[in-house]
Scaffold this motif. Sequence first.
Motif, PDB file in Angstrom:
ATOM      1  N   TYR A 134       0.841  -1.195   0.000  1.00 53.35           N
ATOM      2  CA  TYR A 134       0.000   0.000   0.000  1.00 53.35           C
ATOM      3  C   TYR A 134       0.876   1.245   0.000  1.00 53.35           C
ATOM      4  O   TYR A 134       1.970   1.252   0.590  1.00 53.35           O
ATOM      5  CB  TYR A 134      -0.907   0.019   1.235  1.00 53.35           C
ATOM      6  N   ALA A 135       0.386   2.304  -0.639  1.00 49.14           N
ATOM      7  CA  ALA A 135       1.098   3.582  -0.664  1.00 49.14           C
ATOM      8  C   ALA A 135       0.714   4.381   0.573  1.00 49.14           C
ATOM      9  O   ALA A 135      -0.134   5.268   0.528  1.00 49.14           O
ATOM     10  CB  ALA A 135       0.760   4.345  -1.940  1.00 49.14           C
ATOM     11  N   ILE A 136       1.320   4.030   1.695  1.00 55.07           N
ATOM     12  CA  ILE A 136       1.033   4.680   2.979  1.00 55.07           C
ATOM     13  C   ILE A 136       2.358   5.127   3.594  1.00 55.07           C
ATOM     14  O   ILE A 136       3.286   4.320   3.751  1.00 55.07           O
ATOM     15  CB  ILE A 136       0.342   3.706   3.955  1.00 55.07           C
ATOM     16  N   ASP A 137       2.469   6.397   3.916  1.00 53.94           N
ATOM     17  CA  ASP A 137       3.681   6.915   4.563  1.00 53.94           C
ATOM     18  C   ASP A 137       3.573   6.884   6.082  1.00 53.94           C
ATOM     19  O   ASP A 137       4.580   6.924   6.775  1.00 53.94           O
ATOM     20  CB  ASP A 137       3.956   8.346   4.103  1.00 53.94           C
ATOM     21  N   GLY A 138       2.348   6.840   6.602  1.00 50.40           N
ATOM     22  CA  GLY A 138       2.162   6.790   8.048  1.00 50.40           C
ATOM     23  C   GLY A 138       2.664   5.486   8.637  1.00 50.40           C
ATOM     24  O   GLY A 138       2.641   4.437   7.982  1.00 50.40           O
ATOM     25  N   SER A 139       3.109   5.543   9.871  1.00 49.60           N
ATOM     26  CA  SER A 139       3.709   4.378  10.522  1.00 49.60           C
ATOM     27  C   SER A 139       2.749   3.742  11.507  1.00 49.60           C
ATOM     28  O   SER A 139       1.974   4.424  12.172  1.00 49.60           O
ATOM     29  CB  SER A 139       4.975   4.815  11.271  1.00 49.60           C
ATOM     30  N   LEU A 140       2.813   2.408  11.586  1.00 49.15           N
ATOM     31  CA  LEU A 140       2.101   1.692  12.630  1.00 49.15           C
ATOM     32  C   LEU A 140       2.951   1.791  13.885  1.00 49.15           C
ATOM     33  O   LEU A 140       4.044   1.262  13.967  1.00 49.15           O
ATOM     34  CB  LEU A 140       1.914   0.230  12.234  1.00 49.15           C
ATOM     35  N   ASN A 141       2.444   2.477  14.890  1.00 46.60           N
ATOM     36  CA  ASN A 141       3.246   2.822  16.063  1.00 46.60           C
ATOM     37  C   ASN A 141       3.210   1.734  17.124  1.00 46.60           C
ATOM     38  O   ASN A 141       2.802   1.959  18.254  1.00 46.60           O
ATOM     39  CB  ASN A 141       2.770   4.157  16.639  1.00 46.60           C
ATOM     40  N   VAL A 142       3.706   0.570  16.748  1.00 45.47           N
ATOM     41  CA  VAL A 142       3.775  -0.577  17.660  1.00 45.47           C
ATOM     42  C   VAL A 142       5.207  -1.090  17.674  1.00 45.47           C
ATOM     43  O   VAL A 142       5.827  -1.242  16.613  1.00 45.47           O
ATOM     44  CB  VAL A 142       2.821  -1.695  17.221  1.00 45.47           C
ATOM     45  N   TYR A 143       5.735  -1.340  18.839  1.00 43.85           N
ATOM     46  CA  TYR A 143       7.093  -1.876  18.936  1.00 43.85           C
ATOM     47  C   TYR A 143       7.123  -3.303  18.397  1.00 43.85           C
ATOM     48  O   TYR A 143       6.246  -4.112  18.699  1.00 43.85           O
ATOM     49  CB  TYR A 143       7.594  -1.787  20.378  1.00 43.85           C
ATOM     50  N   GLY A 144       8.153  -3.560  17.606  1.00 47.08           N
ATOM     51  CA  GLY A 144       8.223  -4.794  16.837  1.00 47.08           C
ATOM     52  C   GLY A 144       8.131  -4.462  15.363  1.00 47.08           C
ATOM     53  O   GLY A 144       8.588  -5.217  14.505  1.00 47.08           O
ATOM     54  N   ASN A 145       7.575  -3.303  15.033  1.00 47.33           N
ATOM     55  CA  ASN A 145       7.547  -2.800  13.659  1.00 47.33           C
ATOM     56  C   ASN A 145       8.874  -2.098  13.400  1.00 47.33           C
ATOM     57  O   ASN A 145       8.948  -0.878  13.343  1.00 47.33           O
ATOM     58  CB  ASN A 145       6.372  -1.838  13.478  1.00 47.33           C
ATOM     59  N   ALA A 146       9.909  -2.899  13.248  1.00 49.63           N
ATOM     60  CA  ALA A 146      11.278  -2.393  13.257  1.00 49.63           C
ATOM     61  C   ALA A 146      11.555  -1.382  12.158  1.00 49.63           C
ATOM     62  O   ALA A 146      12.292  -0.407  12.372  1.00 49.63           O
ATOM     63  CB  ALA A 146      12.259  -3.562  13.155  1.00 49.63           C
ATOM     64  N   ASP A 147      10.967  -1.580  10.974  1.00 50.63           N
ATOM     65  CA  ASP A 147      11.264  -0.666   9.872  1.00 50.63           C
ATOM     66  C   ASP A 147      10.332   0.535   9.813  1.00 50.63           C
ATOM     67  O   ASP A 147      10.402   1.345   8.893  1.00 50.63           O
ATOM     68  CB  ASP A 147      11.271  -1.411   8.533  1.00 50.63           C
ATOM     69  N   ARG A 148       9.428   0.634  10.770  1.00 46.22           N
ATOM     70  CA  ARG A 148       8.552   1.795  10.940  1.00 46.22           C
ATOM     71  C   ARG A 148       7.651   2.051   9.743  1.00 46.22           C
ATOM     72  O   ARG A 148       7.315   3.207   9.432  1.00 46.22           O
ATOM     73  CB  ARG A 148       9.365   3.049  11.247  1.00 46.22           C
ATOM     74  N   ASP A 149       7.219   0.995   9.044  1.00 50.41           N
ATOM     75  CA  ASP A 149       6.278   1.206   7.963  1.00 50.41           C
ATOM     76  C   ASP A 149       4.866   0.995   8.484  1.00 50.41           C
ATOM     77  O   ASP A 149       4.595   1.233   9.669  1.00 50.41           O
ATOM     78  CB  ASP A 149       6.610   0.318   6.764  1.00 50.41           C
ATOM     79  N   TYR A 150       3.940   0.543   7.653  1.00 57.02           N
ATOM     80  CA  TYR A 150       2.533   0.485   8.049  1.00 57.02           C
ATOM     81  C   TYR A 150       2.089  -0.882   8.558  1.00 57.02           C
ATOM     82  O   TYR A 150       0.918  -1.076   8.849  1.00 57.02           O
ATOM     83  CB  TYR A 150       1.639   0.923   6.882  1.00 57.02           C
ATOM     84  N   LYS A 151       3.014  -1.845   8.655  1.00 61.49           N
ATOM     85  CA  LYS A 151       2.620  -3.170   9.142  1.00 61.49           C
ATOM     86  C   LYS A 151       3.812  -3.902   9.745  1.00 61.49           C
ATOM     87  O   LYS A 151       4.968  -3.575   9.492  1.00 61.49           O
ATOM     88  CB  LYS A 151       2.025  -4.006   8.014  1.00 61.49           C
ATOM     89  N   ILE A 152       3.531  -4.924  10.523  1.00 66.71           N
ATOM     90  CA  ILE A 152       4.550  -5.822  11.044  1.00 66.71           C
ATOM     91  C   ILE A 152       4.560  -7.059  10.158  1.00 66.71           C
ATOM     92  O   ILE A 152       3.524  -7.706   9.967  1.00 66.71           O
ATOM     93  CB  ILE A 152       4.267  -6.214  12.508  1.00 66.71           C
ATOM     94  N   ASP A 153       5.715  -7.343   9.602  1.00 67.38           N
ATOM     95  CA  ASP A 153       5.813  -8.475   8.693  1.00 67.38           C
ATOM     96  C   ASP A 153       7.173  -9.150   8.839  1.00 67.38           C
ATOM     97  O   ASP A 153       7.945  -8.843   9.761  1.00 67.38           O
ATOM     98  CB  ASP A 153       5.568  -8.033   7.249  1.00 67.38           C
ATOM     99  N   ASN A 154       7.486 -10.055   7.928  1.00 73.81           N
ATOM    100  CA  ASN A 154       8.737 -10.809   8.011  1.00 73.81           C
ATOM    101  C   ASN A 154       9.975  -9.929   7.868  1.00 73.81           C
ATOM    102  O   ASN A 154      11.042 -10.284   8.374  1.00 73.81           O
ATOM    103  CB  ASN A 154       8.756 -11.901   6.938  1.00 73.81           C
ATOM    104  N   GLU A 155       9.829  -8.787   7.205  1.00 73.67           N
ATOM    105  CA  GLU A 155      10.965  -7.868   7.107  1.00 73.67           C
ATOM    106  C   GLU A 155      11.353  -7.339   8.489  1.00 73.67           C
ATOM    107  O   GLU A 155      12.533  -7.172   8.793  1.00 73.67           O
ATOM    108  CB  GLU A 155      10.623  -6.715   6.166  1.00 73.67           C
ATOM    109  N   ASP A 156      10.348  -7.073   9.313  1.00 76.45           N
ATOM    110  CA  ASP A 156      10.636  -6.627  10.684  1.00 76.45           C
ATOM    111  C   ASP A 156      11.303  -7.737  11.489  1.00 76.45           C
ATOM    112  O   ASP A 156      12.250  -7.490  12.250  1.00 76.45           O
ATOM    113  CB  ASP A 156       9.332  -6.194  11.366  1.00 76.45           C
ATOM    114  N   LEU A 157      10.806  -8.946  11.329  1.00 73.43           N
ATOM    115  CA  LEU A 157      11.406 -10.089  12.032  1.00 73.43           C
ATOM    116  C   LEU A 157      12.869 -10.239  11.642  1.00 73.43           C
ATOM    117  O   LEU A 157      13.731 -10.466  12.514  1.00 73.43           O
ATOM    118  CB  LEU A 157      10.631 -11.365  11.687  1.00 73.43           C
TER     119      LEU A 157
END
Length: 447
Positions: free
Chosen positions: A37-60
């Motif tokens: 998705y074209a979203i610049d806002g961040s999901l403000n949850v710890y564990g979202n290491a790359d500070r994008d809009y979701k927690i996924d395998n890239e964060d892991l």
Amino acid sequence: MNTKSMVILAIVAVAAVAVVGGIVLFGQSDDDDKKTYAIDGSLNVYGNADRDYKIDNEDLQIVKDIVAGEKSFADYPFADADYNGTVNDADVELVQKILDKEPCTITHVNIKKTAGEYISQTSWPVKSAIATGSSNNLMLFTLAGINDKIHGICYSSTPDYTLFPTYEKVERLGTKSTAISLDAANDTIKQYKVTALISDYTDSTISNESEFEDNGIDVIRISAAVVDPDKYASQLLLIGFLFQSETKAMEFSEWNTKVLKEIASKVSTIEKKKTVITCNSAASSKGVWVSAGASDYRDVVEAAGGVYAITDDYDVQSISGYTSGAYFAEGDTWIYNLNPDAIVSIRVSDWYSGSLDIVKKYEESVGLFKQTKAYEDGYVSVITGDAPISIRVAYAAAMMYPDVFSIEWANELNEEAFEKFYPVDIDFKGKTFAITSEDYEAAKEKA
């Protein structure tokens, strides 16, 4: 759970939509994980290491790389999923739990108007909640697809049930939109196994936050009327993540971001911007409330290209005793001294139900401004405050700059938003969502 003071942002995961018996249900699918998705806002949850809009395998992977010494924790502060000051195998385990949809405790950013952002912990996922019931909150809950998870609300004025029919049957927990007593909520909490309370970010809302936290109810604070598209996305993404309705949150966040950034791009081309004030109430014995200071209503007209006539150094407190605005009543003159080019009143109720009385709405909202230059020039208007934030900005822009933003364009955006993202069918035929001085005069002639 108890909250801890601090700052910062991040998170979200994904979900698929199914409709059963008219109730929207959400679940995860592999296809959702692959979609971007074209979203610049961040999901403000710890564990979202790359500070994008979701927690996924890239964060892991980032968390694993930090543990292995291949990346720096300093570069990825949100990799500290358990928020204990270090990144280790426990953080890897927690992010994996989130990806596997296993119940756990997550750390996220809450917000208060004056104190700003602070850190809070919430039992995840949230399956049942109570909430403060402002129209802004109800709109965000609806867009996030979590109405069926809200089992009690407090509100001072009745919500528009055309827009929010679910809440006509939801338990009412108080007569103010800012306060719920624990005693009033206890039966609902027990009956529906409520684990969270969603509250507005204003300081006066849920002043007994610690009482709920001490009794096992996590308090989640959101700014549901924030105009900045990235900040709004962060609020919506957080609710979507907490309730596992991420797809709905991401879809609207992308659309909302696109609309607001397109408006900002057009606004940047306007050479001579209008000075403007905004108000959000009907006239009472005190007058009409005019916003000042830090205000979501002010933010709407500024995002629409207005230069706010009440500057931050204007001593509005000497008029009203408040820094957030002042009443303008019959016989007052202070607005005349400001001499705004435009006045935009943002009002809730009547718009989507079709019960709007154009003459009454206009007169009670802006009738006290007849002596202003803005009124004489035809730049005094009333727009819907029930619509999603980007739609309010669109209507405000059309009212101030009709040569750049047309009312037809704003109407099209309004319909598009509801057709694509709203679970309730709204009939737009023959309905008005912004009242110009010309509309008022025409309606008065017909009356």
